[in-house]
Design an enzyme around this catalytic site. Structure first.
Site, mmCIF file in Angstrom:
data_model
loop_
_atom_site.group_PDB
_atom_site.id
_atom_site.type_symbol
_atom_site.label_atom_id
_atom_site.label_comp_id
_atom_site.label_asym_id
_atom_site.label_seq_id
_atom_site.Cartn_x
_atom_site.Cartn_y
_atom_site.Cartn_z
ATOM 1 N N GLU A 47 -0.653 -8.096 -3.739
ATOM 2 C CA GLU A 47 -0.544 -7.310 -4.962
ATOM 3 C C GLU A 47 -0.307 -5.836 -4.654
ATOM 4 O OE1 GLU A 47 -2.923 -9.519 -4.082
ATOM 5 O OE2 GLU A 47 -4.158 -10.060 -5.810
ATOM 6 N N HIS A 79 -2.911 -6.429 0.820
ATOM 7 C CA HIS A 79 -2.899 -7.619 -0.035
ATOM 8 C C HIS A 79 -1.527 -7.695 -0.705
ATOM 9 C CE1 HIS A 79 -7.527 -8.142 -0.637
ATOM 10 N NE2 HIS A 79 -7.226 -7.780 0.601
#
Length: 159
Positions: A62, A60
């Protein structure tokens, strides 16, 4: 720093995350972008979703940005740092953010189906945890939501 200054800085960070997010669909990834800055505003790391590109369920935006920021800093603790992302983080990302000791999280669109920073769950502000960063949601929400909606509309129409 005044409230307007902080608001302008948060918008600039989310705009940077949006720049990163538009790259993700080139590899079939969902358009999510993230950026980590230190307490001076210097960009430490940035990334976009790369699950399809890397064949990695944890890739992801993040998580990739946090890993790169820790490498740039030379340690895993990212206290004093702000992570900005185009979409509300999921539970995995919220856990990683908390474990990295990020001081602030700024995000664009709310994610009612999987969001873990206020929508479905509120992992980062759970009083039982010893680290609870400041959370600011809904920054440039319309632009961030539009990017996601466009991607999924196109994705669903493509046979």
């Amino acid at each position: 720093m005044t409230y307007r200054d902080v608001q302008a800085a948060d918008e600039a960070l989310v705009r940077r995350a949006l720049e990163l997010a538009v790259v993700a669909p080139r590899t079939g990834d969902v358009p999510v972008g993230a950026v980590v800055v230190d307490d001076t505003g210097r960009e430490l790391a940035a990334g976009c979703n790369a699950r399809e590109a890397l064949g990695d369920p944890t890739a992801h935006a993040e998580v990739l940005a946090l890993r790169a920021a820790a490498a740039a800093r030379g340690e895993w603790r990212l206290d004093g740092c702000t992570l900005a992302v185009t979409v509300e983080p999921c539970t995995m990302c919220a856990g990683a953010i908390g474990l990295a000791r990020v001081s602030r999280v700024v995000f664009g669109a709310w994610e009612p189906r999987t969001g873990a920073v206020g929508s479905l769950w509120d992992v980062l502000r759970d009083r039982r945890l010893n680290h609870r960063p400041e959370v600011v949601g809904g920054v440039l929400e319309a632009e961030c939501a539009s990017l996601m909606e466009s991607f999924f509309l196109l994705h669903r129409e493509t046979p």
